[in-house]
Design a protein around this motif. Structure first.
Motif, PDB file in Angstrom:
ATOM      1  N   ILE A  57       0.832  -1.201   0.000  1.00 17.30           N
ATOM      2  CA  ILE A  57       0.000   0.000   0.000  1.00 17.30           C
ATOM      3  C   ILE A  57       0.866   1.251   0.000  1.00 17.30           C
ATOM      4  CG2 ILE A  57      -1.704   1.311   1.332  1.00 17.30           C
ATOM      5  CD1 ILE A  57      -2.813  -1.368   2.309  1.00 17.30           C
ATOM      6  N   GLY A  58       1.932   1.252   0.810  1.00 20.05           N
ATOM      7  CA  GLY A  58       2.829   2.399   0.846  1.00 20.05           C
ATOM      8  C   GLY A  58       3.497   2.656  -0.482  1.00 20.05           C
ATOM      9  N   SER A  59       4.002   1.591  -1.105  1.00 19.07           N
ATOM     10  CA  SER A  59       4.667   1.749  -2.405  1.00 19.07           C
ATOM     11  C   SER A  59       3.679   2.196  -3.474  1.00 19.07           C
ATOM     12  CB  SER A  59       5.346   0.441  -2.824  1.00 19.07           C
ATOM     13  OG  SER A  59       4.387  -0.587  -3.026  1.00 19.07           O
ATOM     14  N   ILE A  83      -2.425  17.587  -2.977  1.00 14.19           N
ATOM     15  CA  ILE A  83      -2.643  16.154  -2.752  1.00 14.19           C
ATOM     16  C   ILE A  83      -1.322  15.392  -2.729  1.00 14.19           C
ATOM     17  CG2 ILE A  83      -3.922  14.133  -3.522  1.00 14.19           C
ATOM     18  CD1 ILE A  83      -5.630  16.525  -2.629  1.00 14.19           C
ATOM     19  N   VAL A  84      -0.357  15.827  -3.558  1.00 16.32           N
ATOM     20  CA  VAL A  84       0.960  15.194  -3.551  1.00 16.32           C
ATOM     21  C   VAL A  84       1.575  15.273  -2.157  1.00 16.32           C
ATOM     22  CG1 VAL A  84       3.340  15.389  -4.364  1.00 16.32           C
ATOM     23  CG2 VAL A  84       1.456  15.499  -5.999  1.00 16.32           C
ATOM     24  N   ASP A  85       1.577  16.465  -1.566  1.00 13.74           N
ATOM     25  CA  ASP A  85       2.157  16.626  -0.232  1.00 13.74           C
ATOM     26  C   ASP A  85       1.374  15.849   0.819  1.00 13.74           C
ATOM     27  OD1 ASP A  85       3.966  18.280  -1.418  1.00 13.74           O
ATOM     28  OD2 ASP A  85       3.710  19.939  -0.005  1.00 13.74           O
ATOM     29  N   LEU A  86       0.044  15.810   0.676  1.00 17.25           N
ATOM     30  CA  LEU A  86      -0.788  15.083   1.643  1.00 17.25           C
ATOM     31  C   LEU A  86      -0.505  13.585   1.594  1.00 17.25           C
ATOM     32  CD1 LEU A  86      -3.248  15.561   3.656  1.00 17.25           C
ATOM     33  CD2 LEU A  86      -4.680  14.757   1.754  1.00 17.25           C
ATOM     34  N   VAL A  87      -0.470  13.006   0.399  1.00 19.91           N
ATOM     35  CA  VAL A  87      -0.207  11.571   0.251  1.00 19.91           C
ATOM     36  C   VAL A  87       1.219  11.240   0.639  1.00 19.91           C
ATOM     37  CG1 VAL A  87      -0.119   9.666  -1.406  1.00 19.91           C
ATOM     38  CG2 VAL A  87      -1.989  11.308  -1.509  1.00 19.91           C
ATOM     39  N   ASP A  88       2.149  12.141   0.340  1.00 19.91           N
ATOM     40  CA  ASP A  88       3.538  11.915   0.729  1.00 19.91           C
ATOM     41  C   ASP A  88       3.668  11.837   2.249  1.00 19.91           C
ATOM     42  OD1 ASP A  88       6.465  11.841   0.130  1.00 19.91           O
ATOM     43  OD2 ASP A  88       6.430  13.734   1.239  1.00 19.91           O
ATOM     44  N   PHE A  89       2.914  12.662   2.964  1.00 25.57           N
ATOM     45  CA  PHE A  89       2.977  12.665   4.430  1.00 25.57           C
ATOM     46  C   PHE A  89       2.344  11.407   5.016  1.00 25.57           C
ATOM     47  CE2 PHE A  89       1.286  13.587   8.637  1.00 25.57           C
ATOM     48  CZ  PHE A  89       2.370  14.169   9.276  1.00 25.57           C
ATOM     49  N   PHE A  90       1.109  11.127   4.628  1.00 22.51           N
ATOM     50  CA  PHE A  90       0.382  10.006   5.225  1.00 22.51           C
ATOM     51  C   PHE A  90       0.726   8.660   4.585  1.00 22.51           C
ATOM     52  CE2 PHE A  90      -2.482  13.501   6.483  1.00 22.51           C
ATOM     53  CZ  PHE A  90      -2.659  13.200   7.821  1.00 22.51           C
ATOM     54  N   GLY A  91       1.052   8.655   3.287  1.00 26.39           N
ATOM     55  CA  GLY A  91       1.303   7.400   2.593  1.00 26.39           C
ATOM     56  C   GLY A  91       2.757   7.073   2.357  1.00 26.39           C
ATOM     57  N   GLY A  92       3.616   8.089   2.258  1.00 25.86           N
ATOM     58  CA  GLY A  92       5.022   7.830   1.967  1.00 25.86           C
ATOM     59  C   GLY A  92       5.951   8.044   3.130  1.00 25.86           C
ATOM     60  N   GLY A  93       5.450   8.592   4.236  1.00 31.41           N
ATOM     61  CA  GLY A  93       6.303   8.859   5.385  1.00 31.41           C
ATOM     62  C   GLY A  93       5.889   8.083   6.616  1.00 31.41           C
ATOM     63  N   TRP A 110      -5.858  10.018   7.094  1.00 32.14           N
ATOM     64  CA  TRP A 110      -5.869   9.049   8.193  1.00 32.14           C
ATOM     65  C   TRP A 110      -6.447   7.707   7.758  1.00 32.14           C
ATOM     66  CZ3 TRP A 110      -2.679   9.506  11.793  1.00 32.14           C
ATOM     67  CH2 TRP A 110      -2.369  10.735  12.379  1.00 32.14           C
ATOM     68  N   ILE A 111      -7.410   7.732   6.860  1.00 33.17           N
ATOM     69  CA  ILE A 111      -7.946   6.475   6.327  1.00 33.17           C
ATOM     70  C   ILE A 111      -6.855   5.722   5.577  1.00 33.17           C
ATOM     71  CG2 ILE A 111      -9.541   5.489   4.630  1.00 33.17           C
ATOM     72  CD1 ILE A 111     -11.534   7.674   5.379  1.00 33.17           C
ATOM     73  N   LEU A 112      -6.067   6.446   4.791  1.00 34.64           N
ATOM     74  CA  LEU A 112      -4.966   5.831   4.056  1.00 34.64           C
ATOM     75  C   LEU A 112      -3.953   5.215   5.005  1.00 34.64           C
ATOM     76  CD1 LEU A 112      -3.533   5.343   1.343  1.00 34.64           C
ATOM     77  CD2 LEU A 112      -2.510   7.617   1.576  1.00 34.64           C
ATOM     78  N   THR A 113      -3.601   5.953   6.044  1.00 38.52           N
ATOM     79  CA  THR A 113      -2.665   5.418   7.031  1.00 38.52           C
ATOM     80  C   THR A 113      -3.241   4.206   7.749  1.00 38.52           C
ATOM     81  OG1 THR A 113      -1.650   7.594   7.393  1.00 38.52           O
ATOM     82  CG2 THR A 113      -1.379   5.966   9.131  1.00 38.52           C
ATOM     83  N   GLY A 114      -4.499   4.311   8.150  1.00 42.18           N
ATOM     84  CA  GLY A 114      -5.137   3.192   8.852  1.00 42.18           C
ATOM     85  C   GLY A 114      -5.225   1.942   8.011  1.00 42.18           C
ATOM     86  N   LEU A 115      -5.448   2.118   6.706  1.00 35.75           N
ATOM     87  CA  LEU A 115      -5.543   0.967   5.816  1.00 35.75           C
ATOM     88  C   LEU A 115      -4.218   0.218   5.740  1.00 35.75           C
ATOM     89  CD1 LEU A 115      -7.238  -0.614   3.718  1.00 35.75           C
ATOM     90  CD2 LEU A 115      -6.389   0.983   1.983  1.00 35.75           C
TER      91      LEU A 115
END
Length: 610
Positions: free
Chosen positions: A185-187, A456-466, A547-552
């Protein structure tokens, strides 16, 4: 009935199907005597319960204890031919030979291509800019030495040792299987916006063929009164002046919105075509397979993970195609040093350009350009615009280089998802899977090329890539070092490489890396702040989606743990819990010859007892 005699080099397999226990005594003559006994504890959904190999009648009694008073088995044995237990272990479980790199240099160059990418040229300068500039180099280099490189070598090693992708590799610690799905999911989060950055490089590459570089001069179609030609080095500037390269990027290329409370807008058709081209190239490369191609410390760790691609599963996936004895210890040093050099070179270049602009504007470097993704797409074009000889040539070469770097990383990240799905559904061709992944990736990437896409790039990078990767990597090192165990992993690597790894790496795996990760993680939670974009807060719905992305992703760890616990054999929950943290019977080297030698390292005691 008397117990059947054992003779020769005898193997006995205690395998318990869902409704009975079948005990096979395998001899050198490849014949088996089968007995039936009452049902025992349940194992995985395949219907097989707890299988292991034993060598003596006494060991057989530990699997089946229901002989009659005369010491005989209650059923008549059936004799049938079987293959020796190790004969098929060199192949994939579905019978397919595992693809391998043709030459060791292919693996090394592919890993360099994956690790040395836009994370170095685009993300490193941004992270450094936001965390003190040159002062950021000290924690970054320390993290790279004590955390980044040891983890890179760890992921390389377990992938090569098992020849498994980032989900199946957790047969070493079944309870941690969720780490692999979390990595997927992270990748996937990263590769979706990564390709949108590649789309920007394609756009700039095409624009570089103009007679005059379009960002080098102010155009009335998009410039305002504060615009100053980037190609003019002699003009007097004021504090509120903006380079034409900056206004070109934000106002013409992105057509960026200053507020996304009313939505992000529709995708730009020009960038949509560039994004499509990027995913087509990723698809063609994937379809070919491996034979074709405090706050500051937290930021330093996440940048190290992003730059090296640690924690995304791609390294495990790549190294799983290696020959068993390949020296990834050497490769990990080469790749880490190359990655560091590239990041430093990019940082020095960016800050040299910003320093020159700050001098011309007579202002602080923080006020020269807006922080964020534009740092790279403003600074580099600004420098290219000042070339007095053939700036178009150097612009074409530069953005071609950026796209090439991006392809290597994107293919590695997308390949993680491809490998996991391919393992789960081996009957589907890699071509169709690659096509499906690319289509879905393209559709997901459309949100990033809208006027509000950089938000959205910065948001996904924070919650999904970091944040996601930080939790996953911390779990990964704890599972390998403390649950699978130091002695086991060091023994396995000594067997694979033919030599002991250095004491420094052992200390890092055992103490420094897990303790440092855990400590920095706790500190980051205490000082946690939600991300902002250029100083502006996101709408609440954006934070909710984050947060949903992180929780998933993080939720995969407890979900898969519960699934593993349910399917682990044992009469009590405590027995199942113990079994969930023990290696599975099919963990180890994949080739029959390697597994046979590896099994000789210890006494012939099953990894999962009967």
């Amino acid at each position: 009935m008397a117990e059947p005699p054992l003779h020769g080099d005898t193997f006995m397999r205690c395998a318990s199907p869902r409704h009975h226990t079948s005990v096979s005594i395998m001899t050198r003559n490849d014949f088996s005597v089968s007995h039936t006994a009452p049902e025992v504890a349940r194992d995985e959904p395949t219907g097989v319960v707890n299988q292991s190999y034993v060598r003596t009648p006494e060991d057989l009694d530990s699997c089946i204890s229901d002989k009659d008073e005369k010491g005989s088995y209650p059923t008549k044995p059936e004799i049938y031919p079987v293959k020796a237990p190790n004969e098929e272990e060199g192949k994939e479980e579905d019978g397919e030979e595992r693809q391998q790199w043709s030459y060791p240099i292919e693996f090394l160059l592919s890993c360099i291509s994956m690790s040395v990418g836009l994370g170095n040229i685009w993300r490193f300068p941004i992270t450094a800019f936001q965390n003190g500039g040159g002062a950021f180099l000290i924690p970054y280099l320390i993290v790279l030495i004590f955390i980044g490189r040891p983890l890179y070598f760890l992921e390389m090693s377990i992938g090569q040792f098992s020849s498994f992708t980032c989900v199946k590799v957790w047969r070493m610690v079944p309870a941690a299987k969720g780490v692999g799905y979390g990595q997927m999911i992270g990748s996937w989060c990263v590769v979706t916006y990564y390709c949108s950055l590649m789309a920007l490089t394609v756009f700039y590459f095409i624009m570089s063929f103009n007679k005059v570089l379009p960002w080098s001069v102010c155009d009335d179609a998009w410039a305002d009164n504060n615009c100053v030609d980037a190609s003019n080095t002699n003009v007097s500037l004021m504090n509120n002046s903006q380079s034409s390269s900056e206004q070109y990027y934000y106002k013409y290329v992105l057509r960026m919105k200053d507020d996304i409370s009313d939505g992000v807008g529709l995708p730009d058709w020009r960038l949509t075509l560039c994004l499509l081209f990027s995913w087509v190239v990723v698809f063609l490369t994937m379809a070919k397979g491996v034979k074709s191609s405090g706050k500051v410390w937290y930021a330093a760790v996440t940048q190290s993970f992003f730059s090296l691609s640690v924690g995304f599963g791609a390294i495990i996936n790549f190294s799983s195609y290696n020959k068993f004895s390949h020296n990834v210890y050497r490769d990990s040093w080469i790749i880490s040093l190359t990655d560091t050099f590239t990041s430093l070179l990019a940082g020095f270049t960016i800050f040299a350009i910003l320093g020159n602009l700050a001098y011309q504007l007579d202002t602080d470097i923080e006020d020269v350009v807006r922080s964020g993704g534009g740092l790279a797409f403003v600074s580099y074009p600004d420098a290219l615009a000042k070339f007095t000889w053939a700036p178009q040539l150097f612009a074409v070469l530069f953005f071609l280089m950026l796209f090439t770097l991006g392809i290597g990383s994107a293919v590695g990240l997308a390949g993680c998802t491809l490998g996991i799905i391919s393992d789960r559904f081996p009957s589907i061709s890699k071509f169709l899977l690659s096509l499906g992944i690319s289509v879905v990736g393209f559709l997901c990437g459309l949100v990033y090329i809208t006027p509000g896409g950089q938000w959205i790039v910065d948001l996904v990078d924070f919650f999904g890539g970091g944040f996601i990767v930080y939790v996953i990597v911390t779990t990964e090192i704890i599972a390998v070092s403390y649950i699978y165990g130091f002695q086991r992993i060091f023994r396995d690597l000594r067997f694979m490489f033919g030599f002991d790894i250095d004491v420094f790496t052992k200390i890092c795996w055992g103490v420094i890396t897990p303790v440092a990760l855990f400590g920095i993680f706790i500190y980051s939670l205490v000082t946690f702040r939600l991300p902002t974009y250029d100083g502006q807060v996101y709408p609440e719905i954006a934070y909710t989606c984050g947060w949903i992305l992180t929780g998933l992703a993080v939720g995969m760890i407890p979900i898969c743990f519960a699934h593993t616990l349910y399917h682990t054999p044992g009469d009590t929950w405590f027995e199942r819990l113990r079994g969930a943290f023990k290696p599975k019977h099919n963990w180890g080297p994949k080739r029959a010859e390697d597994r046979k030698e590896w099994n000789k390292l210890d006494e012939p005691v099953p990894l999962l007892s009967c």
